[in-house]
Design a protein around this motif. Structure first.
Motif, PDB file in Angstrom:
ATOM      1  N   VAL A 199       0.964  -1.263   0.026  1.00 49.81           N
ATOM      2  CA  VAL A 199       0.031  -0.063  -0.085  1.00 49.81           C
ATOM      3  C   VAL A 199       0.823   1.358  -0.003  1.00 49.81           C
ATOM      4  CG1 VAL A 199      -1.799   1.237   1.177  1.00 49.81           C
ATOM      5  CG2 VAL A 199      -1.657  -1.182   1.372  1.00 49.81           C
ATOM      6  N   TYR A 254      -6.287   1.647   5.037  1.00 46.13           N
ATOM      7  CA  TYR A 254      -6.277   0.442   3.930  1.00 46.13           C
ATOM      8  C   TYR A 254      -5.401  -0.621   4.697  1.00 46.13           C
ATOM      9  CZ  TYR A 254      -8.170   4.307   0.888  1.00 46.13           C
ATOM     10  OH  TYR A 254      -8.889   5.487   0.580  1.00 46.13           O
ATOM     11  N   ALA A 255      -4.292  -0.269   4.736  1.00 40.21           N
ATOM     12  CA  ALA A 255      -3.267  -1.348   5.283  1.00 40.21           C
ATOM     13  C   ALA A 255      -3.751  -2.070   6.331  1.00 40.21           C
ATOM     14  CB  ALA A 255      -1.827  -0.617   5.436  1.00 40.21           C
ATOM     15  N   GLN A 256      -4.120  -1.243   7.537  1.00 40.41           N
ATOM     16  CA  GLN A 256      -4.524  -1.906   8.841  1.00 40.41           C
ATOM     17  C   GLN A 256      -5.624  -2.990   8.281  1.00 40.41           C
ATOM     18  OE1 GLN A 256      -5.493   1.629  11.000  1.00 40.41           O
ATOM     19  NE2 GLN A 256      -3.439   1.586  12.071  1.00 40.41           N
ATOM     20  N   ALA A 275       3.778  -7.007   9.012  1.00 39.34           N
ATOM     21  CA  ALA A 275       3.940  -5.501   8.081  1.00 39.34           C
ATOM     22  C   ALA A 275       5.538  -5.350   8.186  1.00 39.34           C
ATOM     23  CB  ALA A 275       3.041  -4.615   8.734  1.00 39.34           C
ATOM     24  N   ILE A 291       4.213  -1.370   4.280  1.00 39.62           N
ATOM     25  CA  ILE A 291       3.862  -0.050   4.330  1.00 39.62           C
ATOM     26  C   ILE A 291       4.935   0.933   3.752  1.00 39.62           C
ATOM     27  CG2 ILE A 291       3.863   1.742   6.096  1.00 39.62           C
ATOM     28  CD1 ILE A 291       1.513   0.001   6.606  1.00 39.62           C
ATOM     29  N   SER A 342       1.173   4.699   2.816  1.00 40.12           N
ATOM     30  CA  SER A 342       0.243   4.253   3.956  1.00 40.12           C
ATOM     31  C   SER A 342       0.749   4.480   5.342  1.00 40.12           C
ATOM     32  CB  SER A 342       0.101   2.775   3.685  1.00 40.12           C
ATOM     33  OG  SER A 342       1.442   2.064   3.502  1.00 40.12           O
ATOM     34  N   VAL A 392       1.534  -7.059   4.943  1.00 38.97           N
ATOM     35  CA  VAL A 392       1.552  -5.576   4.250  1.00 38.97           C
ATOM     36  C   VAL A 392       2.993  -4.806   4.263  1.00 38.97           C
ATOM     37  CG1 VAL A 392       0.223  -3.549   4.089  1.00 38.97           C
ATOM     38  CG2 VAL A 392      -1.018  -5.613   5.193  1.00 38.97           C
TER      39      VAL A 392
END
Length: 311
Positions: free
Chosen positions: A13, A24-26, A59, A37, A16, A35
């Motif tokens: 994303v 969105y990422a969360q 992440a 970031i 982010s 994810v």
């Protein structure tokens, strides 16, 4: 974490570290995705990663200014090195340099086009290259804007970029179909750092900051809500449930979901021999009467109790 629709998927994303991109990422992470970031600030990116990993998600951060191919390559490599593969790209990174036309400099124009439009191009190209070479039926999601659909005063650069993104997405959908990769644009309307400064949205943003539900007028009539209201659509488009959805421009905000059409002719007239100046001078206005298109988004007047306080 329990099995979810995105379990085992890996998503990038862009932009982010905070705001809409972070939401969105969360949400992608909450539904099972690992994810990547992305932000230009290391501390901001690290805090975003912590907000996911502290909740049991996965992440990592790749700090890079989106726009050039080098950043796009670093993002894809970062995903593969950290998690082994890549499945989803959300093109969210953006900047604003709002000025009316005569005050807008070349630099104001170029930086917005580079991050929004060129960044979507370079990141999508690198993600698609990976998808195609590795047989991944990936997902590419890009963020548009109502400004790209309707225009907005002081946003020549932003309007051009966001309209261009939707055009690219339509083209990506054609080119990527055979590889099983989908491409869609999401057009969000949500409380952000930018909308905080707009008096029109004052009551809605204040309610959100207090942890209260936004007034129904904003959520229904305006389709204006929180970042989380948009994140559900992002997550669905990233999932296998949306494998047959591609080339679409979809609006999301508050309680409202919209599917935007292609620009289509409203009036079609023929004249043998073609349309000369004289023919147009005589007939054009009559042909177009009642079909002139508005510019700028048509927003209903706020009810009296929703209007910003006079200070």
């Amino acid at each position: 974490m329990t099995a979810t629709p995105l379990e085992g998927k890996v998503a990038i994303v862009t932009g982010s570290g905070q705001g809409l991109g972070l939401a969105y990422a969360q949400t992608l992470a909450r539904y099972g995705a690992a994810v990547v970031i992305n932000d230009v600030n290391q501390e901001t990116a690290d805090a975003a990663v912590e907000s996911i990993t502290s909740q049991g998600g996965k992440a990592v951060a790749v700090v890079a200014p989106v726009g050039d191919t080098e950043a796009a390559t670093a993002l894809v490599q970062g995903a593969v090195e950290a998690f082994g593969h890549l499945d989803i790209l959300v093109n969210n990174a953006g900047v604003l340099r709002d000025k009316s036309l005569l005050k807008m400099t070349d630099e104001d124009f170029d930086v917005v086009i580079k991050v929004h439009l060129r960044g979507t191009f370079t990141c999508s190209r690198e993600a698609y290259r990976y998808f195609k070479e590795n047989g991944v039926a990936g997902r590419i999601i890009a963020i548009g804007s109502p400004t790209g659909q309707y225009g907005n005063f002081g946003q020549t650069n932003y309007a051009a970029a966001k309209a261009g993104i939707v055009g690219m997405i339509r083209t990506f959908a054609l080119e990527m179909k055979k590889a099983g990769v989908t491409a869609n644009a999401v057009i969000p309307v949500a409380a952000t750092a930018m909308t905080k400064t707009v008096p029109f949205f004052q009551k809605a943003v204040e309610a959100d900051e207090r942890g209260e539900a936004m007034p129904a007028f904003f959520r229904h009539e305006l389709g204006f809500g929180t970042a989380e209201d948009v994140a559900g659509l992002i997550t669905w488009l990233a999932s296998d449930d949306a494998a047959d959805v591609s080339g679409q421009a979809i609006g999301a905000g508050g309680d409202r979901l919209q599917l935007f059409s292609h620009p289509t002719p409203l009036v079609t007239e023929y004249r043998e021999g073609g349309w000369t100046y004289e023919a147009l001078a005589e007939q054009a206005k009559g042909l177009f009467e009642g079909n002139w298109q508005t510019v700028g988004e048509m927003i209903p007047e706020l009810p009296a109790d929703m209007r910003p306080e006079q200070r």
